[in-house]
Write a protein that holds these residues in place. Structure first.
Motif, short mmCIF file in Angstrom:
data_model
loop_
_atom_site.label_atom_id
_atom_site.label_comp_id
_atom_site.label_asym_id
_atom_site.label_seq_id
_atom_site.Cartn_x
_atom_site.Cartn_y
_atom_site.Cartn_z
N LYS A 182 7.09 -12.82 -15.70
CA LYS A 182 6.24 -13.75 -14.97
C LYS A 182 6.98 -14.45 -13.84
CE LYS A 182 2.90 -12.75 -17.77
NZ LYS A 182 1.86 -11.81 -17.32
N ASP A 183 8.31 -14.38 -13.87
CA ASP A 183 9.10 -15.00 -12.81
C ASP A 183 9.23 -14.10 -11.59
OD1 ASP A 183 10.56 -13.27 -14.51
OD2 ASP A 183 12.46 -14.03 -13.71
N LEU A 184 8.73 -12.87 -11.69
CA LEU A 184 8.82 -11.91 -10.59
C LEU A 184 7.43 -11.55 -10.08
CD1 LEU A 184 11.46 -9.44 -12.09
CD2 LEU A 184 11.89 -11.42 -10.62
N ARG A 185 7.36 -11.26 -8.80
CA ARG A 185 6.13 -10.71 -8.22
C ARG A 185 6.36 -9.22 -8.05
NH1 ARG A 185 3.75 -10.85 -2.14
NH2 ARG A 185 1.61 -10.22 -2.63
N CYS A 186 5.64 -8.42 -8.85
CA CYS A 186 5.84 -6.97 -8.85
C CYS A 186 4.59 -6.29 -8.31
CB CYS A 186 6.13 -6.48 -10.27
SG CYS A 186 7.59 -7.25 -11.01
N LEU A 187 4.76 -5.52 -7.24
CA LEU A 187 3.65 -4.87 -6.57
C LEU A 187 3.73 -3.36 -6.75
CD1 LEU A 187 3.61 -6.87 -3.21
CD2 LEU A 187 2.30 -7.31 -5.29
N PHE A 188 2.61 -2.76 -7.14
CA PHE A 188 2.50 -1.32 -7.28
C PHE A 188 1.39 -0.82 -6.38
CE2 PHE A 188 4.54 -2.53 -11.20
CZ PHE A 188 5.36 -1.45 -11.53
N PRO A 189 1.54 0.35 -5.79
CA PRO A 189 0.40 0.94 -5.07
C PRO A 189 -0.69 1.32 -6.06
CG PRO A 189 2.48 2.10 -4.59
CD PRO A 189 2.71 1.23 -5.78
N PRO A 190 -1.93 1.46 -5.59
CA PRO A 190 -2.95 2.04 -6.48
C PRO A 190 -2.52 3.43 -6.90
CG PRO A 190 -3.72 1.94 -4.20
CD PRO A 190 -2.46 1.16 -4.25
N LEU A 191 -3.03 3.88 -8.03
CA LEU A 191 -2.56 5.14 -8.60
C LEU A 191 -2.64 6.31 -7.63
CD1 LEU A 191 -3.97 4.92 -12.24
CD2 LEU A 191 -1.65 4.45 -11.45
N GLU A 192 -3.69 6.33 -6.80
CA GLU A 192 -3.86 7.46 -5.88
C GLU A 192 -2.83 7.46 -4.75
OE1 GLU A 192 -6.84 4.30 -4.41
OE2 GLU A 192 -6.06 5.06 -6.33
N LEU A 193 -2.12 6.34 -4.60
CA LEU A 193 -1.08 6.26 -3.56
C LEU A 193 0.32 6.25 -4.14
CD1 LEU A 193 -2.64 3.66 -1.06
CD2 LEU A 193 -2.70 6.17 -0.95
N CYS A 194 0.46 6.44 -5.45
CA CYS A 194 1.78 6.54 -6.05
C CYS A 194 2.39 7.91 -5.79
CB CYS A 194 1.72 6.28 -7.56
SG CYS A 194 1.46 4.55 -8.00
N GLY A 195 1.59 8.95 -5.97
CA GLY A 195 2.06 10.29 -5.68
C GLY A 195 2.13 10.54 -4.18
N ASP A 196 2.52 11.75 -3.81
CA ASP A 196 2.63 12.09 -2.40
C ASP A 196 1.26 12.09 -1.74
OD1 ASP A 196 5.28 12.41 -2.96
OD2 ASP A 196 5.24 14.60 -2.96
N ASN A 197 1.16 11.47 -0.58
CA ASN A 197 -0.12 11.37 0.13
C ASN A 197 0.12 11.16 1.62
OD1 ASN A 197 -0.54 8.22 0.78
ND2 ASN A 197 0.50 8.42 -1.21
N GLY A 198 -0.89 11.46 2.40
CA GLY A 198 -0.77 11.32 3.84
C GLY A 198 -0.99 9.90 4.34
N ALA A 199 -1.68 9.06 3.55
CA ALA A 199 -1.98 7.71 4.01
C ALA A 199 -0.71 6.89 4.21
CB ALA A 199 -2.91 7.02 3.00
N MET A 200 0.24 7.01 3.29
CA MET A 200 1.48 6.25 3.43
C MET A 200 2.27 6.74 4.65
SD MET A 200 3.78 7.81 0.29
CE MET A 200 4.46 9.48 0.37
N ILE A 201 2.17 8.03 4.98
CA ILE A 201 2.85 8.59 6.14
C ILE A 201 2.22 8.03 7.42
CG2 ILE A 201 3.52 10.70 7.34
CD1 ILE A 201 4.76 10.32 4.53
N ALA A 202 0.90 8.03 7.47
CA ALA A 202 0.20 7.52 8.64
C ALA A 202 0.44 6.02 8.83
CB ALA A 202 -1.30 7.80 8.51
N GLY A 203 0.42 5.27 7.72
CA GLY A 203 0.65 3.83 7.82
C GLY A 203 2.02 3.51 8.36
N LEU A 204 3.04 4.16 7.81
CA LEU A 204 4.40 3.94 8.28
C LEU A 204 4.56 4.43 9.72
CD1 LEU A 204 7.35 3.12 7.73
CD2 LEU A 204 7.73 5.42 6.83
N GLY A 205 3.97 5.59 10.03
CA GLY A 205 4.06 6.12 11.38
C GLY A 205 3.49 5.16 12.42
N TYR A 206 2.42 4.48 12.07
CA TYR A 206 1.83 3.50 12.98
C TYR A 206 2.84 2.43 13.38
CZ TYR A 206 -0.94 -0.57 14.43
OH TYR A 206 -1.43 -1.66 15.11
N ARG A 207 3.61 1.95 12.39
CA ARG A 207 4.58 0.89 12.68
C ARG A 207 5.63 1.36 13.69
NH1 ARG A 207 4.90 -3.37 9.11
NH2 ARG A 207 6.25 -4.20 10.77
N TYR A 208 6.07 2.60 13.54
CA TYR A 208 7.02 3.15 14.52
C TYR A 208 6.38 3.28 15.90
CZ TYR A 208 10.47 4.51 10.96
OH TYR A 208 11.43 4.51 9.96
#
Length: 344
Positions: A293-319
């Motif tokens: 309870k002393d930590l804030r732990c964040l997990f992606p939704p299950l469909e974004l834990c495995g390999d997916n294109g959304a995380m690639i597109a999101g990170l690519g946008y920042r670049y």
């Protein structure tokens, strides 16, 4: 800006469209599990061939599901490393061709940094941002990598600890293959462990006493104990079933991770943890972190834990909004040296 993200680092052929680095408009993942299940592991040649066969249709489906055409895309992002070289080359080649044909900005990104970015994605412009403010501690756990890191920005990480042999997901797969629990091993063991006794076997934790390894990880010893020395570590009297082996192994595998992670929390002083990678879907790992309870732990939704294109597109946008571009001479690389450590 709408970014097309393409992911082909292993056996998932994936593409997605993400708007402004936050909102997935589509996320298509074509899994190759049925083609590799008979071998209880990924066959690289089969994986690259399936990517070649599927990638056009997967990208088209991602555009169709987003309700847009190629002319609406503002940039293209693709995984360039780490991963299986043949699989990576399919995605990189397709992404470069797409960007060149449409005269679009192109960016090649790191697969593991993208897993860290998955928690920044949300599904509606009205939703509050669910991501974590920098800096935080990152926990990257998958079939190929086990990394504990300090994250100061989307592309600025310091690796604190990593595996010196097997990754945690690799250990799950090998134990599952040996006992015939199913494929993929992580999901099979997690499901089987739900009805098992995690105290039936008391497996050893690694002792990394040589050199400077305060946060490093090792799974070779645990794998050997579970596969070759099972009877030596049985605590529960009487016969133990497959579910007990699965539960005890899973408990020890997660304990190894958390021992190093919690040590980093104490030493570094950061109390936000962001997890990513396929093993981040593990129910026992999520339960154990939720207990802190002393930590804030964040997990992606299950469909974004495995390999997916959304995380690639999101990170690519920042670049891309920062003005970064990758030349069309960019190629794939199977490994990132900092993600695996020699010992001692």
């Amino acid at each position: 800006m709408k970014i097309l993200g393409i992911e082909s680092s292993c056996d998932e052929c994936a593409a997605a469209v993400v708007e402004d680095g936050r909102v997935p408009l589509s996320n298509v993942v074509a899994t190759q599990i049925p083609f590799h299940a008979v071998y209880n592991g990924v066959v690289p040649e089969i994986a690259s061939r399936k990517h070649t066969e599927w990638i056009y249709a997967v990208v088209k489906e991602a555009l169709d599901n987003a309700g847009i055409g190629p002319g609406d895309i503002g940039g293209v992002a693709v995984t360039a490393h780490p991963g299986l070289l043949g699989s990576l080359l399919v995605g990189v080649s397709f992404a470069k061709a797409f960007a060149w044909a449409r005269n679009l900005p192109f960016i090649a990104v790191d697969h593991m940094l993208a897993h860290l970015y998955a928690c920044q994605l949300h599904h509606s412009p009205q939703d509050p941002l669910s991501g974590a403010a920098y800096p935080f501690l990152g926990l990257l756990v998958s079939g190929g990598h086990s990394i504990i890191c300090r994250v100061d920005d989307f592309d600025d990480i310091t690796v604190l600890g990593t595996t010196i042999d097997d990754a945690v997901g690799e250990a799950f797969d090998k134990v599952s293959k040996y006992y015939g629990f199913g494929y993929p091993g992580g999901a099979a063991i997690d499901k089987l462990a739900q009805t098992g006794d995690p105290e039936a076997f008391r497996f050893p934790l690694p002792n990394l006493y040589k050199g400077d390894h305060p946060y490093d990880l090792s799974y070779s010893g645990l794998k050997t104990a579970v596969i070759n020395q099972l009877a030596h570590f049985q605590v529960k009297k009487g016969s133990a079933g497959p579910q007990d082996i699965a539960a005890s192994f899973q408990k020890t595998a997660v304990d190894i991770l958390l021992r190093s992670l919690f040590r980093a929390v104490e030493d570094i002083g950061l109390t936000t943890i962001v997890a990513g990678g396929g093993v981040a879907a593990n129910s026992y790992l999520r339960l154990r972190l939720a207990e802190r309870k002393d930590l804030r732990c964040l997990f992606p939704p299950l469909e974004l834990c495995g390999d997916n294109g959304a995380m690639i597109a999101g990170l690519g946008y920042r670049y891309l909004v920062r003005g970064d571009r990758s030349p069309l001479s960019t190629t794939a690389s199977a490994r990132v040296r900092a993600f695996k450590r020699s010992y001692p």
